[in-house]
Design a protein around this motif. Structure first.
Motif, short mmCIF file in Angstrom:
data_model
loop_
_atom_site.label_atom_id
_atom_site.label_comp_id
_atom_site.label_asym_id
_atom_site.label_seq_id
_atom_site.Cartn_x
_atom_site.Cartn_y
_atom_site.Cartn_z
N SER A 43 0.82 -1.21 0.00
CA SER A 43 0.00 0.00 0.00
C SER A 43 0.85 1.27 0.00
O SER A 43 0.32 2.36 0.20
CB SER A 43 -0.91 0.00 1.24
N ALA A 44 2.13 1.13 -0.21
CA ALA A 44 3.05 2.27 -0.11
C ALA A 44 2.68 3.37 -1.09
O ALA A 44 2.37 3.12 -2.26
CB ALA A 44 4.47 1.81 -0.37
N GLU A 45 2.74 4.59 -0.60
CA GLU A 45 2.47 5.74 -1.46
C GLU A 45 3.65 6.01 -2.39
O GLU A 45 3.47 6.35 -3.56
CB GLU A 45 2.20 6.98 -0.60
N HIS A 46 4.86 5.86 -1.83
CA HIS A 46 6.08 6.09 -2.62
C HIS A 46 6.99 4.88 -2.49
O HIS A 46 7.25 4.43 -1.38
CB HIS A 46 6.83 7.33 -2.13
N VAL A 47 7.49 4.37 -3.61
CA VAL A 47 8.46 3.28 -3.61
C VAL A 47 9.78 3.83 -4.12
O VAL A 47 9.85 4.44 -5.19
CB VAL A 47 8.01 2.10 -4.49
N PHE A 48 10.84 3.65 -3.32
CA PHE A 48 12.19 4.06 -3.70
C PHE A 48 13.06 2.82 -3.85
O PHE A 48 12.96 1.88 -3.05
CB PHE A 48 12.81 4.96 -2.64
N VAL A 49 13.91 2.82 -4.87
CA VAL A 49 14.78 1.67 -5.13
C VAL A 49 16.23 2.12 -5.15
O VAL A 49 16.58 3.13 -5.78
CB VAL A 49 14.43 1.01 -6.49
N VAL A 50 17.09 1.38 -4.43
CA VAL A 50 18.53 1.57 -4.48
C VAL A 50 19.13 0.30 -5.06
O VAL A 50 18.93 -0.79 -4.50
CB VAL A 50 19.13 1.85 -3.09
#
Length: 303
Positions: free
Chosen positions: A165-172
Motif C-alpha cells: 500500500s506504499a504511497e512512494h516506492v524508492f529503489v537503491v
C-alpha cells in the motif's frame, strides 16, 4: 553455496564483531587481515567462505534483533527481509538490491565489512535512515536460491512490492542489481512507472541502450533515476556524456564496494527532492512577469 540461512552462527570463528561494528580477533583484538596462502588455494578459499558466512550470519541476527525485520520465504527457495506489516504500510517503501556474487541480505560487500566495519560494508546505515523516516523496507536477496537475480527481483516485485500500500516506492540498486531492476522495468513498464517514485543506481551494470527498454522506458528513467558512477571527481559532481541518457553524478570514490555508503546521503536527498511538491508561482511573481513583458513591449514600441 553459502548456507547462512540454515546454520547456527559459528562459535569457533577466531574473530568477532566489536561494539563499533569492526571485526577483531577474539584473543589479540587485532583487526581482520585477509590471508593468501600461495601454495594452498583451497585453504584460502575455505577461509574466505568461512568469513563470508560468519558476516552474513551476524548481519542476519542484527536485522532480526535490532531492526525487527522478518524473514519472508519466496516460492523459488530464496527469502528476503522486510518490515513487519510492509504490505499495509501507507507511507514510503525502500527496496535495496545488491550486486551479484556471494553477498546476501543486509550486506553490500562482505569484504568491505571485514576491512572497514558494518557501517561501511553493510546496509545498516540505510536501515537506520529508513527507521528515522518511518519508511518500510524490503531487503532483496538475489544471490540466495537457485534462480537468476533478474528472476528474484521480478518475484519480489510480484509477491511483495506490487501488493503493498506504499504511497512512494524508492529503489537503491548496486552493480548488477541495477541491471536486474531495469530488466523488471522492461517487463512491467506501466506498473513500475506507476509505483516507483525514484531509483538510485550505484555503479550500476544496467544499460539504457542494450536492454530492451524502448523510448517510454528510457524517458521514464531519465526523469525518475539518477546514476552515481566511480570517479576521481568530488561526490555529486556531474560526470559522463550526453550519450548516457540520464543524469550521471560522481560517486566520490573509485571503489565499487564503497559506492553505496559514500553516496548514501546524496541518494536520500535525491529521494526527498523527488517527492517534494513543486512550488506554484505566487501571484506576485505572475504579476511581476506580466509587468515585465508589458514594459518590454512598450520599450520596443518606443523604438
Amino acid at each position: 553455496m553459502l548456507e547462512a540461512s540454515q546454520s547456527p552462527i559459528q562459535s569457533d570463528f577466531p574473530y568477532s564483531f566489536s561494539e563499533d561494528g569492526h571485526l577483531r580477533h577474539r584473543e589479540t583484538s587485532e583487526p581482520y587481515r585477509f590471508s593468501f596462502k600461495l601454495h594452498d588455494a583451497r585453504e584460502t578459499e575455505r577461509e574466505h567462505r568461512s568469513l563470508c558466512l560468519y558476516i552474513t550470519q551476524h548481519v542476519y541476527g542484527l536485522l532480526e534483533r535490532k531492526f525487527r525485520l522478518i524473514r519472508e520465504n519466496l516460492e523459488d527457495g530464496s527469502f528476503v527481509f522486510m518490515s513487519p506489516g510492509v504490505l499495509e504500510h501507507p507511507g514510503s517503501l525502500l527496496v535495496l538490491i545488491q550486486d551479484w556474487g556471494t553477498v546476501r541480505s543486509g550486506v553490500w560487500s562482505w569484504k568491505l565489512v571485514a576491512h572497514g566495519g558494518l557501517e561501511r560494508g553493510s546496509q545498516i546505515p540505510y536501515l537506520r535512515w529508513a527507521s528515522l523516516e518511518s519508511c518500510a523496507v524490503i531487503l532483496t536477496n538475489p544471490n540466495e536460491g537457485m534462480r537468476t537475480q533478474e528472476h528474484h527481483v521480478r518475484l519480489v516485485w510480484e509477491c511483495l512490492v506490487s501488493q503493498s500500500s506504499a504511497e512512494h516506492v524508492f529503489v537503491v540498486a548496486h552493480g548488477y542489481g541495477g541491471l536486474a531492476f531495469v530488466d523488471l522495468l522492461c517487463r512491467q513498464l506501466e506498473e513500475v512507472q506507476r509505483r516507483v517514485k525514484a531509483v538510485a543506481f550505484l555503479d550500476s551494470s544496467h544499460s539504457l541502450w542494450h536492454q530492451p527498454l524502448g523510448n517510454a522506458g528510457r524517458d521514464w528513467l531519465k526523469s525518475h533515476s539518477r546514476t552515481w558512477i566511480l570517479s576521481t571527481k568530488p561526490l555529486n559532481r556531474s560526470v559522463g556524456s550526453l550519450k548516457a541518457g540520464c543524469t550521471q553524478m560522481s560517486a566520490g570514490t573509485q571503489c565499487h564496494d564503497s559506492a553505496p555508503t559514500v553516496c548514501m546521503e546524496s541518494v536520500f536527498r535525491f529521494f526527498a527532492k523527488m517527492i517534494k511538491p513543486k512550488a506554484e508561482p505566487t501571484p506576485f511573481e505572475i504579476i511581476t512577469r506580466s509587468k515585465s513583458r508589458a514594459n518590454e513591449q512598450n520599450n520596443n514600441a518606443d523604438h
